[in-house]
Design a protein around this motif. Structure first.
Motif, PDB file in Angstrom:
ATOM      1  N   TRP A   1      -9.411   2.522  -0.627  1.00 15.27           N
ATOM      2  CA  TRP A   1      -8.493   1.745  -1.452  1.00 15.27           C
ATOM      3  C   TRP A   1      -8.020   0.521  -0.683  1.00 15.27           C
ATOM      4  O   TRP A   1      -7.903  -0.569  -1.226  1.00 15.27           O
ATOM      5  CB  TRP A   1      -7.321   2.635  -1.825  1.00 15.27           C
ATOM      6  N   ARG A   2      -7.725   0.671   0.598  1.00 14.81           N
ATOM      7  CA  ARG A   2      -7.196  -0.432   1.381  1.00 14.81           C
ATOM      8  C   ARG A   2      -7.629  -0.291   2.827  1.00 14.81           C
ATOM      9  O   ARG A   2      -7.635   0.814   3.362  1.00 14.81           O
ATOM     10  CB  ARG A   2      -5.669  -0.376   1.285  1.00 14.81           C
TER      11      ARG A   2
ATOM     12  N   SER B   1       0.825  -1.210   0.000  1.00 13.51           N
ATOM     13  CA  SER B   1       0.000   0.000   0.000  1.00 13.51           C
ATOM     14  C   SER B   1       0.857   1.256   0.000  1.00 13.51           C
ATOM     15  O   SER B   1       0.566   2.216  -0.721  1.00 13.51           O
ATOM     16  CB  SER B   1      -0.924   0.015   1.216  1.00 13.51           C
TER      17      SER B   1
ATOM     18  N   GLU C   1       2.290   1.836  -3.394  1.00 16.39           N
ATOM     19  CA  GLU C   1       1.263   2.380  -4.284  1.00 16.39           C
ATOM     20  C   GLU C   1       1.000   3.850  -3.958  1.00 16.39           C
ATOM     21  O   GLU C   1       0.831   4.673  -4.866  1.00 16.39           O
ATOM     22  CB  GLU C   1      -0.021   1.562  -4.171  1.00 16.39           C
TER      23      GLU C   1
ATOM     24  N   MET D   1      -6.215   3.269   3.576  1.00 14.39           N
ATOM     25  CA  MET D   1      -5.759   4.148   2.515  1.00 14.39           C
ATOM     26  C   MET D   1      -6.955   4.470   1.626  1.00 14.39           C
ATOM     27  O   MET D   1      -7.676   3.573   1.187  1.00 14.39           O
ATOM     28  CB  MET D   1      -4.635   3.513   1.691  1.00 14.39           C
TER      29      MET D   1
ATOM     30  N   PRO E   1      -2.788   7.514   2.650  1.00 12.40           N
ATOM     31  CA  PRO E   1      -2.530   6.430   3.608  1.00 12.40           C
ATOM     32  C   PRO E   1      -2.502   6.959   5.042  1.00 12.40           C
ATOM     33  O   PRO E   1      -1.928   8.013   5.315  1.00 12.40           O
ATOM     34  CB  PRO E   1      -1.154   5.918   3.189  1.00 12.40           C
TER      35      PRO E   1
END
Length: 159
Positions: free
Chosen positions: A85-86, A37, A40, A64, A50
């Motif tokens: 995203w995460r 992550s 990225e 994130m 993040p």
């Protein structure tokens, strides 16, 4: 879960704690590790957001978000989106409300930036997080991205 929940920018002082976060072994196929992550986030620059999830001073997870970014340049019809995203909650800290807190903070940041909806992608199937996201109000859009289900949540306007 304490009342001292927060999100923190990843810094040299907390990066090792962020990198040490791990999901349960049976969940490893569902979410990329924090190191991926962060790589990225570096590659996507300002579009990535993040954050370390903290309970007081204790790191309990990683989230994130992405803001107004089309991830797939080979699909020019994609609309810019913002969303989650995460999300990774440490194996020892799951089921404590930390994931809900993080998603709510991401949605608040999207609203603050003028967005009206949040998206998320997740692995479908009985071991995936579909129920978690549905419980937060996310609904599948009928799209897939990289084999993952795309779901969206309409956000109420800021008052």
């Amino acid at each position: 879960m304490s009342s001292a929940l927060g999100l923190a920018v990843i810094t040299p002082e907390n990066i090792d704690a962020a990198l040490a976060l791990r999901v349960r072994p049976d969940q490893e196929h569902l979410v990329a590790p924090v190191a991926t992550s962060l790589a990225e986030a570096y590659a996507y620059g300002e579009a990535a957001w993040p954050r370390l999830i903290l309970d007081g001073d204790r790191p309990v997870g990683f989230v994130m978000a992405f803001f107004d970014l089309t991830f797939y340049p080979d699909r020019p019809g994609d609309l810019p989106r913002s969303g989650l995203w995460r999300l990774l909650i440490d194996a020892e800290r799951q089921r404590g409300g930390y994931g809900r807190f993080a998603v709510e903070r991401v949605c608040a940041e999207i609203r603050r930036r003028g967005g009206g909806s949040a998206t998320v992608t997740y692995h479908p199937g009985p071991d995936g997080p579909a129920g978690f996201y549905a419980g937060l109000g996310f609904r599948p859009t009928g799209e897939t991205s990289g084999g993952q289900t795309v779901a969206a949540l309409e956000l109420p306007p800021l008052s």
